[in-house]
Design a protein around this motif. Sequence first.
Motif, short mmCIF file in Angstrom:
data_model
loop_
_atom_site.label_atom_id
_atom_site.label_comp_id
_atom_site.label_asym_id
_atom_site.label_seq_id
_atom_site.Cartn_x
_atom_site.Cartn_y
_atom_site.Cartn_z
N THR A 6 0.86 -1.19 0.00
CA THR A 6 0.00 0.00 0.00
C THR A 6 0.90 1.24 0.00
O THR A 6 1.86 1.30 0.76
CB THR A 6 -0.93 0.05 1.23
N GLY A 7 0.58 2.18 -0.87
CA GLY A 7 1.38 3.39 -0.97
C GLY A 7 1.14 4.33 0.19
O GLY A 7 0.23 4.13 1.01
N GLU A 9 2.32 8.61 1.85
CA GLU A 9 2.78 9.97 1.59
C GLU A 9 3.61 10.45 2.77
O GLU A 9 3.15 10.41 3.91
CB GLU A 9 1.57 10.89 1.38
N THR A 22 4.98 11.10 -2.69
CA THR A 22 3.82 10.24 -2.86
C THR A 22 4.28 8.94 -3.51
O THR A 22 4.92 8.97 -4.57
CB THR A 22 2.75 10.91 -3.74
N LYS A 24 3.34 4.94 -4.86
CA LYS A 24 2.25 4.08 -5.30
C LYS A 24 2.80 2.82 -5.98
O LYS A 24 3.75 2.90 -6.75
CB LYS A 24 1.35 4.82 -6.29
N VAL A 26 2.87 0.11 -8.85
CA VAL A 26 2.48 0.13 -10.26
C VAL A 26 2.94 -1.17 -10.92
O VAL A 26 3.90 -1.79 -10.48
CB VAL A 26 3.07 1.33 -11.01
N PHE A 35 0.07 7.80 -13.05
CA PHE A 35 0.16 8.23 -11.65
C PHE A 35 0.97 9.53 -11.53
O PHE A 35 0.58 10.45 -10.78
CB PHE A 35 0.82 7.13 -10.83
N THR A 39 -0.50 13.07 -10.17
CA THR A 39 0.09 13.78 -9.03
C THR A 39 0.48 15.20 -9.41
O THR A 39 0.32 16.14 -8.62
CB THR A 39 1.32 13.01 -8.50
N VAL A 90 7.12 0.07 -8.41
CA VAL A 90 6.79 1.22 -7.57
C VAL A 90 7.09 2.52 -8.33
O VAL A 90 8.02 2.57 -9.14
CB VAL A 90 7.60 1.19 -6.25
N SER A 123 4.70 4.05 3.63
CA SER A 123 4.06 3.00 2.84
C SER A 123 4.26 1.65 3.52
O SER A 123 5.02 1.53 4.48
CB SER A 123 4.67 2.96 1.43
#
Length: 212
Positions: A6-7, A9, A22, A24, A26, A35, A39, A90, A123
């Motif tokens: 799970t991403g 921040e 941030t 995430k 991918v 993404f 952003t 990522v 994260s």
Amino acid sequence: MRVVYTGGEGEITEKKSHFIATVKPVQSEEEAVAFINETKKKYWDARHNCSAFVIGERQELTRCSDDGEPAQTAGRPMLDVLLREKITDVAVVVTRYFGGVLLGTGGLVRAYQAATQAGLAASRLIEKCKGQQLLVHTDYNGLGKLQYLFGQKHTVILDTAYEADVTMIILVPAEQKEILPKEIIELTNGSAGLEWGKTCVYALIDKEVVFF
């Protein structure tokens, strides 16, 4: 493979400049680019939205962008953090709101790396493993021995069926595929029956097996 489950921040402040990282997970370059663009739209009023992403089992696809910062002071240092931590699949965007004080080349490198690390810290990282299911058929005399062996080796038991004999489905990590069956046969004096099942990619999350 080490991946982001799970991403998150993370934020840091350096000489009045505010950095927001941030992160995430991918699966493709297209997903990473989408993404990054998303952003940038979110933080449209920022001075810079620098980015880096790594994709592939062997980290074979990498990209980074300084987004207007001096060359090699943002995107590449961010990418170096991901490669050093051996994380893949990522994408990271570090947004900078300029605070009016120049950081210099070294200061920018340190700030973007620290921001990336803060984003990763916020994260959830997991280890994806390759394995294969193994069906083990044994009589009740061998059950206790096998349970002890699997406990010692931290082998995951996915299911157990108690009938005339016992059938256990265990998850064998790829690196134990050669040795564990031999240990089972030795321990049961050859009486256990073994049957390989499907291969899989999995992770242990909160002591639960999650398949991918």
